[in-house]
Motif scaffolding. Sequence first.
Motif, PDB file in Angstrom:
ATOM      1  N   ARG A 103      40.247  28.605   7.678  1.00  0.00           N
ATOM      2  CA  ARG A 103      39.680  29.551   6.699  1.00  0.00           C
ATOM      3  C   ARG A 103      38.557  28.894   5.917  1.00  0.00           C
ATOM      4  O   ARG A 103      38.619  27.721   5.571  1.00  0.00           O
ATOM      5  CB  ARG A 103      40.749  29.948   5.669  1.00  0.00           C
ATOM      6  N   ASN A 104      37.558  29.750   5.563  1.00  0.00           N
ATOM      7  CA  ASN A 104      36.508  29.350   4.622  1.00  0.00           C
ATOM      8  C   ASN A 104      35.829  28.038   5.017  1.00  0.00           C
ATOM      9  O   ASN A 104      35.908  27.030   4.312  1.00  0.00           O
ATOM     10  CB  ASN A 104      37.084  29.259   3.200  1.00  0.00           C
ATOM     11  N   VAL A 105      35.161  28.110   6.141  1.00  0.00           N
ATOM     12  CA  VAL A 105      34.432  26.944   6.659  1.00  0.00           C
ATOM     13  C   VAL A 105      33.067  26.858   5.984  1.00  0.00           C
ATOM     14  O   VAL A 105      32.370  27.869   5.826  1.00  0.00           O
ATOM     15  CB  VAL A 105      34.247  27.060   8.184  1.00  0.00           C
ATOM     16  N   HIS A 106      32.696  25.647   5.606  1.00  0.00           N
ATOM     17  CA  HIS A 106      31.376  25.401   5.025  1.00  0.00           C
ATOM     18  C   HIS A 106      30.695  24.330   5.860  1.00  0.00           C
ATOM     19  O   HIS A 106      31.265  23.263   6.091  1.00  0.00           O
ATOM     20  CB  HIS A 106      31.519  24.935   3.563  1.00  0.00           C
ATOM     21  N   LEU A 107      29.500  24.632   6.349  1.00  0.00           N
ATOM     22  CA  LEU A 107      28.763  23.668   7.171  1.00  0.00           C
ATOM     23  C   LEU A 107      27.423  23.371   6.523  1.00  0.00           C
ATOM     24  O   LEU A 107      26.768  24.270   5.985  1.00  0.00           O
ATOM     25  CB  LEU A 107      28.506  24.235   8.579  1.00  0.00           C
ATOM     26  N   VAL A 108      27.031  22.104   6.590  1.00  0.00           N
ATOM     27  CA  VAL A 108      25.704  21.689   6.120  1.00  0.00           C
ATOM     28  C   VAL A 108      24.920  21.144   7.312  1.00  0.00           C
ATOM     29  O   VAL A 108      25.408  20.247   8.020  1.00  0.00           O
ATOM     30  CB  VAL A 108      25.811  20.597   5.031  1.00  0.00           C
ATOM     31  N   PHE A 109      23.739  21.736   7.532  1.00  0.00           N
ATOM     32  CA  PHE A 109      22.906  21.334   8.675  1.00  0.00           C
ATOM     33  C   PHE A 109      21.671  20.561   8.218  1.00  0.00           C
ATOM     34  O   PHE A 109      21.028  20.930   7.233  1.00  0.00           O
ATOM     35  CB  PHE A 109      22.390  22.577   9.422  1.00  0.00           C
ATOM     36  N   GLU A 110      21.360  19.517   8.962  1.00  0.00           N
ATOM     37  CA  GLU A 110      20.067  18.828   8.805  1.00  0.00           C
ATOM     38  C   GLU A 110      19.530  18.534  10.193  1.00  0.00           C
ATOM     39  O   GLU A 110      20.285  18.047  11.055  1.00  0.00           O
ATOM     40  CB  GLU A 110      20.230  17.494   8.048  1.00  0.00           C
ATOM     41  N   ASP A 111      18.267  18.827  10.410  1.00  0.00           N
ATOM     42  CA  ASP A 111      17.652  18.548  11.718  1.00  0.00           C
ATOM     43  C   ASP A 111      18.487  19.123  12.868  1.00  0.00           C
ATOM     44  O   ASP A 111      18.638  18.488  13.915  1.00  0.00           O
ATOM     45  CB  ASP A 111      17.473  17.037  11.928  1.00  0.00           C
ATOM     46  N   GLY A 112      19.033  20.306  12.663  1.00  0.00           N
ATOM     47  CA  GLY A 112      19.742  20.986  13.743  1.00  0.00           C
ATOM     48  C   GLY A 112      21.189  20.591  13.914  1.00  0.00           C
ATOM     49  O   GLY A 112      21.902  21.158  14.745  1.00  0.00           O
ATOM     50  N   GLU A 113      21.654  19.641  13.086  1.00  0.00           N
ATOM     51  CA  GLU A 113      22.987  19.089  13.321  1.00  0.00           C
ATOM     52  C   GLU A 113      23.878  19.263  12.091  1.00  0.00           C
ATOM     53  O   GLU A 113      23.405  19.168  10.964  1.00  0.00           O
ATOM     54  CB  GLU A 113      22.837  17.601  13.632  1.00  0.00           C
ATOM     55  N   VAL A 114      25.170  19.462  12.320  1.00  0.00           N
ATOM     56  CA  VAL A 114      26.128  19.513  11.215  1.00  0.00           C
ATOM     57  C   VAL A 114      26.290  18.098  10.658  1.00  0.00           C
ATOM     58  O   VAL A 114      26.749  17.201  11.378  1.00  0.00           O
ATOM     59  CB  VAL A 114      27.492  20.057  11.673  1.00  0.00           C
ATOM     60  N   VAL A 115      25.901  17.908   9.397  1.00  0.00           N
ATOM     61  CA  VAL A 115      26.018  16.567   8.787  1.00  0.00           C
ATOM     62  C   VAL A 115      27.154  16.512   7.772  1.00  0.00           C
ATOM     63  O   VAL A 115      27.558  15.439   7.350  1.00  0.00           O
ATOM     64  CB  VAL A 115      24.691  16.138   8.116  1.00  0.00           C
ATOM     65  N   ASP A 116      27.652  17.696   7.371  1.00  0.00           N
ATOM     66  CA  ASP A 116      28.793  17.713   6.462  1.00  0.00           C
ATOM     67  C   ASP A 116      29.558  19.022   6.717  1.00  0.00           C
ATOM     68  O   ASP A 116      28.956  20.024   7.113  1.00  0.00           O
ATOM     69  CB  ASP A 116      28.333  17.647   5.001  1.00  0.00           C
ATOM     70  N   PHE A 117      30.856  18.962   6.507  1.00  0.00           N
ATOM     71  CA  PHE A 117      31.642  20.179   6.760  1.00  0.00           C
ATOM     72  C   PHE A 117      32.906  20.143   5.922  1.00  0.00           C
ATOM     73  O   PHE A 117      33.374  19.079   5.501  1.00  0.00           O
ATOM     74  CB  PHE A 117      32.003  20.293   8.245  1.00  0.00           C
TER      75      PHE A 117
END
Lengths: 409, 409
Positions: free
Chosen positions: B285-299
Amino acid sequence: MDERVREHAAVLVDWSARIEAGDDVVVSVAEDAHDLGVAVAEALGERGANVTTLYGSDELSRAYLKGAEAGSEGDGDDGSDASDDGDASDDGDTSDDGSDASDGAAPVFDDDPAVDRAIFEAADAYLRIGGGRNTTATADVDRETRRAYATARKGVREARMDTDWVSTVHPTRSLAQQAGMAYEEYQDFVYDAVLRDWAALADEMAHMKDVLDAGDEVRIVTERDDAPDTDVTMSIAGRTAVNSAASVAYDSHNLPSGEVFTAPYDTAGEAFFDVPMTIDATRVRNVHLVFEDGEVVDFSAETGEDALESVLDTDAGARRLGELGIGMNRGIDRFTDSILFDEKMGDTVHMAVGRAYDACLPDGESGNDSAVHVDMISDVSENSRMEVDGEVVQRDGTFRWEAGFEADE
Amino acid sequence: MDERVREHAAVLVDWSARIEAGDDVVVSVAEDAHDLGVAVAEALGERGANVTTLYGSDELSRAYLKGAEAGSEGDGDDGSDASDDGDASDDGDTSDDGSDASDGAAPVFDDDPAVDRAIFEAADAYLRIGGGRNTTATADVDRETRRAYATARKGVREARMDTDWVSTVHPTRSLAQQAGMAYEEYQDFVYDAVLRDWAALADEMAHMKDVLDAGDEVRIVTERDDAPDTDVTMSIAGRTAVNSAASVAYDSHNLPSGEVFTAPYDTAGEAFFDVPMTIDATRVRNVHLVFEDGEVVDFSAETGEDALESVLDTDAGARRLGELGIGMNRGIDRFTDSILFDEKMGDTVHMAVGRAYDACLPDGESGNDSAVHVDMISDVSENSRMEVDGEVVQRDGTFRWEAGFEADE
């Protein structure tokens, strides 16, 4: 899960199919055979084998074949141009296109479809787990349809039989019903037959194999007041008997097994089969066959004669014997209307019309060839004898190496 | 049989998979999907196609994988020589032998086993009918085991996706339970979603495809008090959107469908996915993704973060987007914890980490590559907008070609 299910799986995978790490194993699971399928999958995972699971559902097969019958009636809404002239000259064994057949003819099936052929060409082993929800699930499929389907798939069948294949059943309620038994009673029956000391039984059956391997001619005689006599002779010269000990290591492909069989030829005489059986979902009783020059020239059945006739008309090889088998599994104590068990029972012999097993033939020689293989069983517990080259080997069910055997009447 | 089962089969075979006489069709039938399997087999027989039926049982898969885990612990009684040194240097994605793995490591699976590869290389079409008896049947399989298995079967998966494949479900009690619905209520839900005028929906979705095909960059923004904001941009230049109208003729492989999707790249920003989902039998539930340069760098995830992490760690491509999808099926009126339905619902957008679909890519160009493809969904019915090249295309769920659309806030 009943621990005997896991034991059954272990016998199937290790003793019967001799699976090793890296083997490519195809498992067919019938509708109600799920639990044994699960136990087999677990065992294959433990052994490091690869597994592909087919759904062996009679109800799906029936639906497909009935669909093909409907499609071949030319009433589809897909713009197909099925001819309506009624001049159905193709009888299903030569056509190879996928087009609709003419009205009244059996459906035309593609020869050896690519996926099924590829599966068995790539497989090392094939484990068939029977056990549906209704043993008569395909009863309303036309015989012509079955025959056309079987004939079109001869190459698939041959590829399948070139694998290390083993056929077994999971005890289901439908099989219990066919056997006329309670469910738990039937479970006991199946596991008593399957969970045996197979190595010991193999040693016992080696006696019979030695006799057949050394012999040239078998004669089987039964004389009973209540049934036609059997007096049939057949050649077995040059053929090799299989000590069918429920393992591919013995060229044996049934679990349970417990028979010695060979591939006879030049059969002559008459044979009566008093054990009831089911052919293509039709009950068949009291079959009488007359052989001349190796071929069935006359036949009758008290019930189900049409089903028998359909089998015999499949192709030329369907009128010749592919197998003579001697039941030696005394752990099976009753007939249950299942060929897997019935033909293995002690005090019985059986003959099959149709395809011969390669294991009985000299290298490079081909035996009787057919799209079918249908076994018929005789009770030989009384008033019977089997002779090999004129010497009595079994009388009234007792073998000559057993206590109580009498060479002369 | 409920007549809707036969209607479902007809849509699957004719509209979705476009089956013709002579096609080699592989059907996978889940444990409780028997009735739809029967209806599909009947339809395939009518069309003159060939059929091979796989048993798509999660319980069998679980047993196989648990067996492999037990086998890799080196405690077998088969004399195998699994090492006990704990120095497990193989991580399951490079080894290709069938030997036991070391203690503590995931089992080692053969790469692309011959039978499964042969099946999908020979098949014209693959119809997957989901619907087991327990949607969490594989819950106790180690994630490392799943990953090793998925990684070893990349070639099989690619061969399968090269067929005319279609995935659907039969409405089962377990799916009804997962959806929190009564059985008959759930049947109505499924058939309302499946038995549609697909040609009409395809015309409607063509608007969205035109916008995406002409555009270079997509930006999605949601601003809500009760959840992290989404503000994410991605490039779609040179990519082709799929009008996913539940037919291989539209490069669409789900039944039901009703989304337009493409293959983005160069993703940047943050995205929040508020619709609950299930990954490898774990509730997330409630997924948060952070993208940089096309890639997930934090989740992060409020629940099930381990399952999310395992997905993202599968391989390099698992941290990049393979899909951006716009749900446009307003016939689906609620979330049912099934990606097949949830991602198609109107007023939603979804992004998938992992493998991109070839249909979105220029000929000869390869998109994001991965052993996984995991979709995550956002509700965009309120306080949201989607821009393509700076122009608002959808606001609060309403598209710009629909009544009530407002270009500016």
